[in-house]
Design a protein around this motif. Structure first.
Motif, PDB file in Angstrom:
ATOM      1  N   THR A 420      44.194  41.469  40.583  1.00 25.66           N
ATOM      2  CA  THR A 420      43.134  42.142  39.804  1.00 25.66           C
ATOM      3  C   THR A 420      42.409  43.168  40.672  1.00 25.66           C
ATOM      4  O   THR A 420      42.152  44.305  40.241  1.00 25.66           O
ATOM      5  CB  THR A 420      42.142  41.115  39.250  1.00 25.66           C
ATOM      6  OG1 THR A 420      42.828  40.198  38.399  1.00 25.66           O
ATOM      7  CG2 THR A 420      41.029  41.798  38.468  1.00 25.66           C
ATOM      8  N   ARG A 422      43.599  44.695  43.302  1.00 25.62           N
ATOM      9  CA  ARG A 422      44.506  45.801  43.593  1.00 25.62           C
ATOM     10  C   ARG A 422      44.612  46.757  42.409  1.00 25.62           C
ATOM     11  O   ARG A 422      44.704  47.972  42.578  1.00 25.62           O
ATOM     12  CB  ARG A 422      45.895  45.255  43.950  1.00 25.62           C
ATOM     13  CG  ARG A 422      45.979  44.633  45.318  1.00 25.62           C
ATOM     14  CD  ARG A 422      45.976  45.711  46.396  1.00 25.62           C
ATOM     15  NE  ARG A 422      46.000  45.115  47.720  1.00 25.62           N
ATOM     16  CZ  ARG A 422      46.325  45.765  48.812  1.00 25.62           C
ATOM     17  NH1 ARG A 422      46.644  47.050  48.731  1.00 25.62           N
ATOM     18  NH2 ARG A 422      46.304  45.189  49.990  1.00 25.62           N
ATOM     19  N   ARG A 423      44.635  46.220  41.219  1.00 29.46           N
ATOM     20  CA  ARG A 423      44.725  47.078  40.031  1.00 29.46           C
ATOM     21  C   ARG A 423      43.533  48.024  39.954  1.00 29.46           C
ATOM     22  O   ARG A 423      43.685  49.214  39.638  1.00 29.46           O
ATOM     23  CB  ARG A 423      44.781  46.213  38.776  1.00 29.46           C
ATOM     24  CG  ARG A 423      46.168  45.624  38.484  1.00 29.46           C
ATOM     25  CD  ARG A 423      46.099  44.679  37.316  1.00 29.46           C
ATOM     26  NE  ARG A 423      47.424  44.197  36.926  1.00 29.46           N
ATOM     27  CZ  ARG A 423      47.622  43.156  36.128  1.00 29.46           C
ATOM     28  NH1 ARG A 423      46.569  42.490  35.641  1.00 29.46           N
ATOM     29  NH2 ARG A 423      48.840  42.775  35.816  1.00 29.46           N
ATOM     30  N   GLU A 424      42.367  47.516  40.251  1.00 31.94           N
ATOM     31  CA  GLU A 424      41.169  48.361  40.210  1.00 31.94           C
ATOM     32  C   GLU A 424      41.254  49.467  41.256  1.00 31.94           C
ATOM     33  O   GLU A 424      40.847  50.598  41.017  1.00 31.94           O
ATOM     34  CB  GLU A 424      39.924  47.504  40.449  1.00 31.94           C
ATOM     35  CG  GLU A 424      39.648  46.504  39.327  1.00 31.94           C
ATOM     36  CD  GLU A 424      38.446  45.634  39.611  1.00 31.94           C
ATOM     37  OE1 GLU A 424      37.857  45.795  40.710  1.00 31.94           O
ATOM     38  OE2 GLU A 424      38.088  44.795  38.769  1.00 31.94           O
ATOM     39  N   LEU A 427      43.498  52.410  40.078  1.00 31.50           N
ATOM     40  CA  LEU A 427      43.186  53.088  38.824  1.00 31.50           C
ATOM     41  C   LEU A 427      43.192  54.605  38.977  1.00 31.50           C
ATOM     42  O   LEU A 427      43.604  55.337  38.067  1.00 31.50           O
ATOM     43  CB  LEU A 427      41.829  52.613  38.303  1.00 31.50           C
ATOM     44  CG  LEU A 427      41.792  51.198  37.692  1.00 31.50           C
ATOM     45  CD1 LEU A 427      40.362  50.828  37.286  1.00 31.50           C
ATOM     46  CD2 LEU A 427      42.725  51.118  36.489  1.00 31.50           C
ATOM     47  N   ARG A 430      47.764  56.760  39.442  1.00 37.86           N
ATOM     48  CA  ARG A 430      48.584  56.066  38.443  1.00 37.86           C
ATOM     49  C   ARG A 430      50.079  56.113  38.765  1.00 37.86           C
ATOM     50  O   ARG A 430      50.904  55.892  37.888  1.00 37.86           O
ATOM     51  CB  ARG A 430      48.315  56.686  37.059  1.00 37.86           C
ATOM     52  CG  ARG A 430      46.860  56.555  36.635  1.00 37.86           C
ATOM     53  CD  ARG A 430      46.638  57.087  35.237  1.00 37.86           C
ATOM     54  NE  ARG A 430      45.253  56.919  34.818  1.00 37.86           N
ATOM     55  CZ  ARG A 430      44.753  55.791  34.324  1.00 37.86           C
ATOM     56  NH1 ARG A 430      45.514  54.734  34.168  1.00 37.86           N
ATOM     57  NH2 ARG A 430      43.473  55.717  33.965  1.00 37.86           N
ATOM     58  N   THR A 433      52.447  50.878  39.018  1.00 38.93           N
ATOM     59  CA  THR A 433      52.033  49.889  38.014  1.00 38.93           C
ATOM     60  C   THR A 433      52.195  48.509  38.623  1.00 38.93           C
ATOM     61  O   THR A 433      53.221  48.201  39.230  1.00 38.93           O
ATOM     62  CB  THR A 433      52.875  49.984  36.744  1.00 38.93           C
ATOM     63  OG1 THR A 433      54.245  49.745  37.072  1.00 38.93           O
ATOM     64  CG2 THR A 433      52.722  51.349  36.095  1.00 38.93           C
ATOM     65  N   LEU A 434      51.189  47.679  38.478  1.00 42.37           N
ATOM     66  CA  LEU A 434      51.185  46.355  39.100  1.00 42.37           C
ATOM     67  C   LEU A 434      51.195  45.296  38.008  1.00 42.37           C
ATOM     68  O   LEU A 434      50.234  45.180  37.227  1.00 42.37           O
ATOM     69  CB  LEU A 434      49.944  46.214  39.989  1.00 42.37           C
ATOM     70  CG  LEU A 434      49.836  44.964  40.854  1.00 42.37           C
ATOM     71  CD1 LEU A 434      51.073  44.758  41.707  1.00 42.37           C
ATOM     72  CD2 LEU A 434      48.585  45.050  41.739  1.00 42.37           C
ATOM     73  N   SER A 435      52.285  44.534  37.931  1.00 49.31           N
ATOM     74  CA  SER A 435      52.446  43.499  36.911  1.00 49.31           C
ATOM     75  C   SER A 435      52.307  42.119  37.543  1.00 49.31           C
ATOM     76  O   SER A 435      52.669  41.912  38.716  1.00 49.31           O
ATOM     77  CB  SER A 435      53.818  43.597  36.235  1.00 49.31           C
ATOM     78  OG  SER A 435      54.002  44.887  35.682  1.00 49.31           O
TER      79      SER A 435
END
Length: 567
Positions: A420, A422-424, A427, A430, A433-435
């Motif tokens: 979470t 890392r996703r922020e 942002l 782009r 993409t982190l799944s």
């Protein structure tokens, strides 16, 4: 000495030239100095017994020399000596019986004729001959004369005990063990010399055994070479260097075992030693049977005979392959660390100088430009901090001092929080993409959460860094048997297949990482593996160059851990 025992009929053929007259002359010569007035005394008996022991030793050696043996006599051989010798001196003895405990002999005549009646102690002569031979070959001997012609009996009946059995202890008779204190001076000297020879042989054998043990257990490889460079001796350590036992190295030309580029140097080295020069620290490479090269350091000197002539050379070889590799890694660390430090320091100093110069000249940058420059300074400072942390952790690992503060926690929630965050951070860019694929149930782990977060942070950093064109990064968590598994997969440049086995080696970096000019000193994965191993887990990598990589962590399921570990 012949190397093999004789067999067949010739085995018991006459080995020595000994007749009755010769035997009597030996006896008379040994007893000539005695006064006839004491021929029947105990002193004469003791003297005659010692003469018999000495003669028995000489006779035994003649039989062994003829039969070409250098071991103890067997029971059959010993019985043959008794019968054969007695017949040669007209004792007319016959063998009644023999077994492992005793030999029984009978005779109806005496080789000393009427002399034995004048001096009954002469019976000790032949009995001590056979008793002494038995004592030397069977460890014990006691001769018991049940009937004696010297005492007027019609014949002679003798039992020779070969073992200290109750029967032997209870029987009357004489134990035949050479006694230096009781022997007469001339016989004592002979026995003393025999004892010295046996002791020296034993000491020589022990010294040789100790020398061989020291040579075989030595930490260095030791080899001896003749003047043509042929290996004449090699201890066990050579197995580590060439992959074969030292005995297999013997007989080879040493120069031919060496790498082709270093053969000329070895040839010159051995030639110098053959001229009496001592040379230390010569480095060369030797090829192991697996094909790998070992770097060695060799010191050589001359081997001389008892006249001082050089007959060969002695070489002591030390494997310095690991030392050389450690030095290479150290040099590489210094070079890489210097470069890694120089880049952020240069960036921070340059930006700081620009900002200070602007303030001095009254040119205040806009908030956007100032924020951009300060963020760059912060990023480079974080990079320095990570480098410092990595170097500190490596130092602790080398001294087994990396601390772990264990606790029970859910690995699934730990991974979720990290992804979470890392996703922020991604942002604004782009490209990636982190799944995240979470397991259905919690994943209990017993370990140091901050250290395991350090591992995952490092792997996520690598996934992003080594995917310069962006792409998908996937994090999976699952329960697999008694293991908690976390995998991180990227779609970046991947790892060349030859580099995969070395990816967790300190200071190693994949060849394509240098091609792309990615920063780093090659400590991240080494630290990750060390931390995971300290938790009783494993970390592996699978990859194809140009198609990304997958790192898989396996940690013990804490539900399988004993409760007392939590204390």
């Amino acid at each position: 000495m012949r190397s093999m025992d004789k067999t067949g009929p010739e085995r018991f053929s006459t080995p020595i030239a000994l007749d009755r007259d010769l035997f009597m002359r030996r006896l008379i010569a040994s007893l000539g100095h005695l006064n006839e007035g004491i021929l029947g005394s105990d002193l004469t008996g003791a003297y005659i017994m010692n003469v018999g022991l000495s003669m028995g030793a000489a006779i035994e050696e003649e039989y062994k020399r003829f039969w070409a043996i250098d071991r103890s006599l067997t029971l059959d051989e010993y019985a043959h000596v008794i019968v054969d010798l007695k017949q040669k001196i007209q004792g007319n003895f016959s063998l009644v019986s023999k077994d492992a405990q005793k030999v029984v002999v009978r005779t109806t005549s005496c080789p000393f004729d009427t002399l034995v009646r004048q001096s009954p102690s002469l019976c000790f002569m032949t009995s001590s001959v056979f008793g002494g031979i038995a004592a030397r070959n069977f460890g014990y001997a006691k001769v018991v004369l049940h009937q004696r012609i010297a005492l007027g009996d019609p014949g002679c009946y003798v039992t020779i005990h070969l073992q200290r059995t109750p029967e032997a202890v209870a029987a009357l008779g004489k134990e035949y063990v050479p006694d230096l204190n009781r022997a007469s001076p001339d016989i004592a000297e002979q026995l003393h010399l025999m004892e010295q020879v046996q002791r020296l042989r034993k000491q020589l054998g022990e010294t040789t055994s100790r020398w061989e043990e020291v040579m075989q257990e030595a930490a260095e490889a030791i080899g001896a070479f003749d003047l043509d460079g042929c290996v004449t001796y090699a201890n066990a350590r050579w197995r580590d260097l060439v992959g074969v036992e030292g005995e297999e190295v013997v007989g080879n030309i040493f120069e031919q075992l060496v790498d082709a580029e270093d053969q000329a140097g070895i040839h010159q080295l051995l030639a110098q030693a053959a001229q009496g020069k001592r040379v230390s620290g010569h480095q060369f490479r030797l090829r192991h049977r697996t094909g790998s090269l070992r770097t060695l350091r060799m010191s050589v000197g001359a081997i001389r005979d008892d006249r001082g002539h050089i007959v060969g050379t002695l070489g002591i070889v030390r494997d310095i392959t690991h030392e050389r590799e450690a030095q290479r890694l150290k040099d590489e660390l210094l070079t890489t660390t210097s470069h890694e430090l120089r880049t952020p320091v240069t960036t921070i100093r340059g930006l700081t100088q620009v900002l200070l110069r602007g303030l001095e000249q009254g040119h205040v940058p806009s908030p956007e430009v100032l924020a951009q420059r300060l963020q760059l300074i912060q990023r480079e400072t974080d990079r320095l901090a990570r480098l410092s942390t990595d170097l500190t952790d490596v130092t602790k690992l080398q001294t087994d001092a990396l601390p772990l503060r264990r606790e029970h926690f859910d690995a699934r929630s730990m991974v979720e929080e990290l992804v979470t965050g890392r996703r922020e951070a991604l942002l604004k860019d782009r490209r990636w993409t982190l799944s995240l694929n979470l397991s259905e149930h919690p994943l209990p782990v017993w370990g140091d959460r901050s250290r395991l977060e350090q591992v995952l942070d490092n792997l996520l950093d690598n996934a992003i860094k080594y995917s310069p064109d962006g792409g998908a990064i996937t994090v999976d968590t699952q329960q697999q048997g008694d293991k908690v598994q976390i995998s991180i997969t990227d779609s970046g440049i991947g790892i060349p297949e030859p580099d995969i086995p070395q990816m967790f080696t300190p200071f190693f970096r994949a060849s394509n990482a240098s091609t792309y000019h990615f920063p780093g000193i090659g400590l991240g994965l080494y630290l990750c593996q060390s931390i995971v191993h300290a938790h009783g887990g494993t970390i592996t990598v699978t990859s194809q160059e140009g198609q990304g990589a997958t790192f898989l962590l396996s940690l013990p399921d804490a539900s399988q851990q004993p409760v007392e570990e939590e204390a």
